[in-house]
Design an enzyme around this catalytic site. Structure first.
Site, PDB file in Angstrom:
ATOM      1  N   ARG A 107       0.849  -1.193   0.000  1.00 13.01           N
ATOM      2  CA  ARG A 107       0.000   0.000   0.000  1.00 13.01           C
ATOM      3  C   ARG A 107       0.886   1.245   0.000  1.00 13.01           C
ATOM      4  O   ARG A 107       1.671   1.447   0.942  1.00 13.01           O
ATOM      5  CB  ARG A 107      -0.891   0.011   1.234  1.00 13.01           C
ATOM      6  CG  ARG A 107      -1.860   1.187   1.335  1.00 13.01           C
ATOM      7  CD  ARG A 107      -2.661   1.103   2.635  1.00 13.01           C
ATOM      8  NE  ARG A 107      -3.367  -0.166   2.734  1.00 13.01           N
ATOM      9  CZ  ARG A 107      -3.866  -0.645   3.878  1.00 13.01           C
ATOM     10  NH1 ARG A 107      -3.717   0.040   5.004  1.00 13.01           N
ATOM     11  NH2 ARG A 107      -4.503  -1.799   3.887  1.00 13.01           N
ATOM     12  N   HIS A 151       1.645  -2.208   5.611  1.00 12.67           N
ATOM     13  CA  HIS A 151       1.453  -2.517   4.196  1.00 12.67           C
ATOM     14  C   HIS A 151       2.460  -1.770   3.319  1.00 12.67           C
ATOM     15  O   HIS A 151       2.862  -2.271   2.268  1.00 12.67           O
ATOM     16  CB  HIS A 151       0.037  -2.129   3.752  1.00 12.67           C
ATOM     17  CG  HIS A 151      -1.024  -3.112   4.138  1.00 12.67           C
ATOM     18  ND1 HIS A 151      -1.323  -4.225   3.385  1.00 12.67           N
ATOM     19  CD2 HIS A 151      -1.868  -3.134   5.194  1.00 12.67           C
ATOM     20  CE1 HIS A 151      -2.313  -4.883   3.952  1.00 12.67           C
ATOM     21  NE2 HIS A 151      -2.669  -4.247   5.053  1.00 12.67           N
ATOM     22  N   ASP A 158      -3.777  -8.451   3.049  1.00 12.80           N
ATOM     23  CA  ASP A 158      -5.149  -8.634   3.525  1.00 12.80           C
ATOM     24  C   ASP A 158      -5.812  -9.622   2.582  1.00 12.80           C
ATOM     25  O   ASP A 158      -5.797  -9.424   1.353  1.00 12.80           O
ATOM     26  CB  ASP A 158      -5.922  -7.311   3.494  1.00 12.80           C
ATOM     27  CG  ASP A 158      -5.400  -6.282   4.479  1.00 12.80           C
ATOM     28  OD1 ASP A 158      -4.777  -6.676   5.482  1.00 12.80           O
ATOM     29  OD2 ASP A 158      -5.633  -5.080   4.251  1.00 12.80           O
ATOM     30  N   GLU A 218      -7.980  -8.030  13.161  1.00 12.08           N
ATOM     31  CA  GLU A 218      -8.509  -8.175  11.805  1.00 12.08           C
ATOM     32  C   GLU A 218      -8.193  -9.577  11.291  1.00 12.08           C
ATOM     33  O   GLU A 218      -7.027  -9.912  11.074  1.00 12.08           O
ATOM     34  CB  GLU A 218      -7.898  -7.122  10.876  1.00 12.08           C
ATOM     35  CG  GLU A 218      -8.207  -5.689  11.296  1.00 12.08           C
ATOM     36  CD  GLU A 218      -7.450  -4.647  10.484  1.00 12.08           C
ATOM     37  OE1 GLU A 218      -7.843  -3.472  10.557  1.00 12.08           O
ATOM     38  OE2 GLU A 218      -6.465  -5.008   9.799  1.00 12.08           O
ATOM     39  N   HIS A 221      -5.725  -9.855   8.104  1.00  9.90           N
ATOM     40  CA  HIS A 221      -4.478  -9.086   8.059  1.00  9.90           C
ATOM     41  C   HIS A 221      -3.299  -9.937   8.530  1.00  9.90           C
ATOM     42  O   HIS A 221      -3.281 -10.425   9.664  1.00  9.90           O
ATOM     43  CB  HIS A 221      -4.640  -7.856   8.964  1.00  9.90           C
ATOM     44  CG  HIS A 221      -3.481  -6.919   8.984  1.00  9.90           C
ATOM     45  ND1 HIS A 221      -3.537  -5.656   8.448  1.00  9.90           N
ATOM     46  CD2 HIS A 221      -2.232  -7.046   9.497  1.00  9.90           C
ATOM     47  CE1 HIS A 221      -2.379  -5.044   8.631  1.00  9.90           C
ATOM     48  NE2 HIS A 221      -1.560  -5.885   9.262  1.00  9.90           N
TER      49      HIS A 221
END
Length: 239
Positions: A107, A151, A158, A218, A221
């Protein structure tokens, strides 16, 4: 143990991990790389051509309700050690009739900044009923949306689980959708069904066997441990 106690324990673990992540992130530097090649990021499809990509940040189907800056293409880029490990997870799951549904990989730092800007915008709440029904928007900062993200270091993914025992592959019930902000998304949430728990454990164990550690707040993740380059983040666009 009551549901309230289970939730508190899971929250404590998650927040402890988050605190450690944020502390380590203070020493992270943004690399000057201008392209994925310069950053050493590889496309997962080069190692696992049939892996299923559902990169929602390249579309409007995400909690911001718009394509996220930095996602110019729906691709999964990772540093090679993480990409190699993820390809092994996919291969093992396929041999058992399952597969991966990849939501996000590397990301860009600019995308993280866009998330933070969105969280500070009180007007845009179009996806609240779907993705954060039990929280006020400012509460998303810190526990769910951080100013820095693992990320951006190229070793965090994810993803969800697919059932491929009959064609076509289909998403399995994980208890919540990806990017649901609330306690039901905690990996060990007490108020999910036995089937949902089994599905989460199938994904968790497959990822753990290849060196990925889960973030307990999460279920989707995971970060390769140890990270290939924990001191370096990137801001090259996904394209």
């Amino acid at each position: 143990m009551t549901s309230r106690t289970c939730f508190s324990l899971a929250s404590a673990i998650a927040l402890s991990l988050l605190g450690a992540t944020q502390a380590s992130a203070q020493a992270v530097a943004i690399a000057p790389a201008r392209s994925a090649e310069q950053a050493g990021l590889v496309d997962i499809r080069s190692l696992s051509p049939d892996i299923h990509l559902d990169v929602r940040y390249a579309t409007a189907d995400n909690f911001t309700a718009r394509p996220v800056p930095g996602y110019d293409a729906p691709k999964c880029l990772l540093l090679r050690p993480a990409a190699t490990a993820l390809a092994k997870v996919e291969a093992e799951l396929r041999s058992r009739g399952y597969g991966l549904q990849v939501f996000d990989c590397y990301r860009p730092a600019r995308s993280v900044r866009a998330f933070v800007a969105w969280a500070h915008d009180p007007q845009e709440q179009s996806r609240r009923a779907i993705q954060y029904p039990g929280l006020e928007k400012p509460a998303l900062l810190g526990g769910y949306i951080a100013e820095t993200s693992g990320h951006s270091r190229g070793a965090t993914v994810d993803l969800g689980l697919l059932d491929c025992r009959s064609a076509p592959c289909r998403s399995v019930d994980m208890g919540t959708d990806f990017d649901f902000f609330g306690p039901r998304a905690h990996t060990d949430a007490p108020d999910i069904s036995a089937e949902q728990r089994r599905n989460r454990q199938t994904l968790l164990q497959a990822m753990q066997r290849q060196g990925f550690a889960n973030y307990p707040q999460e279920w989707w993740h995971f970060t390769l441990s140890p990270e290939p380059d924990p001191g370096t983040a990137y801001d090259v666009p996904v394209r």
